[in-house]
Design an enzyme around this catalytic site. Structure first.
Site, PDB file in Angstrom:
ATOM      1  N   GLY A   1     -26.421  31.628 -12.009  1.00 25.79           N
ATOM      2  CA  GLY A   1     -27.853  31.924 -12.098  1.00 25.79           C
ATOM      3  C   GLY A   1     -28.767  30.727 -12.215  1.00 25.79           C
ATOM      4  N   LEU A   2     -28.227  29.514 -12.044  1.00 26.85           N
ATOM      5  CA  LEU A   2     -29.077  28.326 -12.208  1.00 26.85           C
ATOM      6  C   LEU A   2     -29.483  27.714 -10.863  1.00 26.85           C
ATOM      7  CD1 LEU A   2     -27.341  26.672 -15.315  1.00 26.85           C
ATOM      8  CD2 LEU A   2     -29.225  28.318 -15.249  1.00 26.85           C
ATOM      9  N   GLY A   3     -29.285  28.453  -9.793  1.00 24.57           N
ATOM     10  CA  GLY A   3     -29.786  28.017  -8.485  1.00 24.57           C
ATOM     11  C   GLY A   3     -28.988  26.890  -7.860  1.00 24.57           C
ATOM     12  N   SER A   4     -27.711  26.768  -8.235  1.00 28.62           N
ATOM     13  CA  SER A   4     -26.904  25.650  -7.737  1.00 28.62           C
ATOM     14  C   SER A   4     -26.844  25.602  -6.203  1.00 28.62           C
ATOM     15  CB  SER A   4     -25.515  25.765  -8.358  1.00 28.62           C
ATOM     16  OG  SER A   4     -24.537  25.358  -7.478  1.00 28.62           O
ATOM     17  N   SER A   5     -26.612  26.755  -5.593  1.00 32.37           N
ATOM     18  CA  SER A   5     -26.462  26.767  -4.131  1.00 32.37           C
ATOM     19  C   SER A   5     -27.771  26.366  -3.436  1.00 32.37           C
ATOM     20  CB  SER A   5     -25.957  28.149  -3.729  1.00 32.37           C
ATOM     21  OG  SER A   5     -26.458  28.549  -2.521  1.00 32.37           O
ATOM     22  N   ALA A   6     -28.906  26.853  -3.943  1.00 28.40           N
ATOM     23  CA  ALA A   6     -30.199  26.488  -3.338  1.00 28.40           C
ATOM     24  C   ALA A   6     -30.471  24.993  -3.506  1.00 28.40           C
ATOM     25  CB  ALA A   6     -31.325  27.297  -3.969  1.00 28.40           C
TER      26      ALA A   6
ATOM     27  N   ASP B   1     -35.522  30.419  -5.357  1.00 21.79           N
ATOM     28  CA  ASP B   1     -34.639  29.295  -5.696  1.00 21.79           C
ATOM     29  C   ASP B   1     -34.932  28.070  -4.830  1.00 21.79           C
ATOM     30  OD1 ASP B   1     -33.488  31.287  -7.189  1.00 21.79           O
ATOM     31  OD2 ASP B   1     -31.423  30.815  -6.621  1.00 21.79           O
TER      32      ASP B   1
HETATM   33  O1  PMV Z   1     -28.580  34.097  -9.587  1.00 21.20           O
HETATM   34  P1  PMV Z   1     -29.483  33.296  -8.729  1.00 21.20           P
HETATM   35  O2  PMV Z   1     -29.688  31.912  -9.215  1.00 21.20           O
HETATM   36  O3  PMV Z   1     -29.059  33.299  -7.314  1.00 21.20           O
HETATM   37  O4  PMV Z   1     -30.944  33.959  -8.816  1.00 21.20           O
HETATM   38  C1  PMV Z   1     -31.306  35.017  -7.987  1.00 21.20           C
HETATM   39  C2  PMV Z   1     -32.645  35.605  -8.308  1.00 21.20           C
HETATM   40  C3  PMV Z   1     -32.805  37.035  -7.771  1.00 21.20           C
HETATM   41  O5  PMV Z   1     -34.122  37.446  -8.110  1.00 21.20           O
HETATM   42  C4  PMV Z   1     -31.812  37.978  -8.439  1.00 21.20           C
HETATM   43  C5  PMV Z   1     -32.608  37.125  -6.252  1.00 21.20           C
HETATM   44  C6  PMV Z   1     -33.709  36.484  -5.435  1.00 21.20           C
HETATM   45  O6  PMV Z   1     -33.452  36.185  -4.250  1.00 21.20           O
HETATM   46  O7  PMV Z   1     -34.839  36.333  -5.930  1.00 21.20           O
END
Ligand code: PMV
Length: 304
Positions: A86-91, A133
């Site tokens: 959930g910390l946007g590593s891939s982006a 992200d």
């Molecule tokens: O889990 P992450 O870092 O990929 O965050 C995704 C955020 C969402 O709102 C769940 C999806 C999105 O594309 O906004």
């Protein structure tokens, strides 16, 4: 000649998932970064240690196509951002790769092009990415993101947050699909949840500007309740939140897609050490800088 760029990870403070349905979310870049280094080659676009499709390769290839470069590129990546939590590593990796390629082939960071390239890279692994992200990894800082209106930067008076990694990796696309299933099955309830989620955002904007940490905590708990209702919380997340609250936090919530991943928490200054100590016995806990700088030219870290 080599070119290197870095891009930050992110935390969504409020509004994940609902942002997919064009509601506003509050997001901040954090002090963990991904680095990408590129150089020209005479083969295709190759990522060190990787075979097959990958968002970073796709993002780099998109820049090459747009700049009509038909040669090859060797790509090397390193990141301090934990993956799939959930910390946007891939982006961040996609933005850093696109940025390094833009530096190599164009001699500058073309932010518009980098963001487009990273979004295309992300589409390989996400299901309907909202763009939050890639936007924050590009521009950095913090602010409000809406799918149709884009990013509006905002100064928070909160410079740090606690991030607790439940240690359970998950796939964002699966959780976004789960919320869609909830919406399809409970249309009216979902509309009401979206309204409540938006109300939380506007209250959170005031609380963040005023550095009212107690209110920020309460709003996090309200936001978490909505995320729980649409089915993206998990036992691990709930256990971490409970431990945060028992250790004196003002509030805590999942960040990113949920289903595991990371929890964020706020507490008054005097309680932070106790929280870190209690949570640190079972989880990775990070006290992370908010409002970090966006994508930039950088040097690749010296790896052991
Ligand atoms: O889990 P992450 O870092 O990929 O965050 C995704 C955020 C969402 O709102 C769940 C999806 C999105 O594309 O906004």
């Amino acid at each position: 000649m080599k070119a290197c760029a870095s891009a930050p990870g992110k935390v969504i403070l409020f509004g994940e998932h609902f942002v997919v349905y064009d509601k506003p979310a509050i997001v901040s870049a954090i002090g963990l970064r991904a680095y990408a280094e590129v150089e020209r080659s005479d083969r295709g676009i190759i990522l060190d240690g990787w075979t097959g499709e990958n968002p970073a390769i796709r993002a780099s290839a998109y820049i090459a196509e747009e700049l009509e470069y038909s040669g090859g590129i060797n790509l090397r990546i390193w990141s301090s951002i934990p993956q799939s939590v959930g910390l946007g590593s891939s982006a961040s990796v996609s933005v850093a790769s696109a940025a390094a390629t833009s530096l190599l082939l164009k001699g500058e960071l073309d932010l518009e092009l980098i963001m487009r390239a990273a979004h295309i890279g992300e589409s390989l692994v996400h299901y309907r990415p909202s763009g939050i992200d890639t936007t924050i990894a590009t521009y950095g800082g913090g602010g409000i993101y809406t799918r149709s209106k884009g990013f509006r930067s905002m100064d928070f008076n909160l410079d740090e947050i606690l991030i607790i990694n439940t240690g359970k990796a998950r796939r964002t696309g699966d959780l976004v699909k789960k919320v869609k299933e909830f919406k399809d099955a409970h249309g009216e309830e979902f509309e009401k949840i979206l309204e409540d989620a938006e109300q939380i955002i506007w209250e959170a904007v005031d609380a963040l500007r005023a550095r009212d940490v107690e209110s920020i905590g309460k709003l996090m708990l309200r936001n978490q309740e909505l995320l729980r209702r649409v089915g993206v919380s998990s036992k691990e997340i709930e256990d971490v939140i409970e431990l945060c609250m028992k250790s004196g936090a003002f509030g805590a919530k999942l960040t990113g897609a949920g289903g595991g991943g990371c929890v964020i928490a706020v507490a008054e200054e005097g309680k932070i050490n106790l929280l870190m100590e209690n949570l640190g016995k079972s989880f990775e806990v990070m006290r992370c800088e908010l409002m970090a700088k966006g994508v930039r030219e950088d040097s690749f870290p010296d790896l052991p």
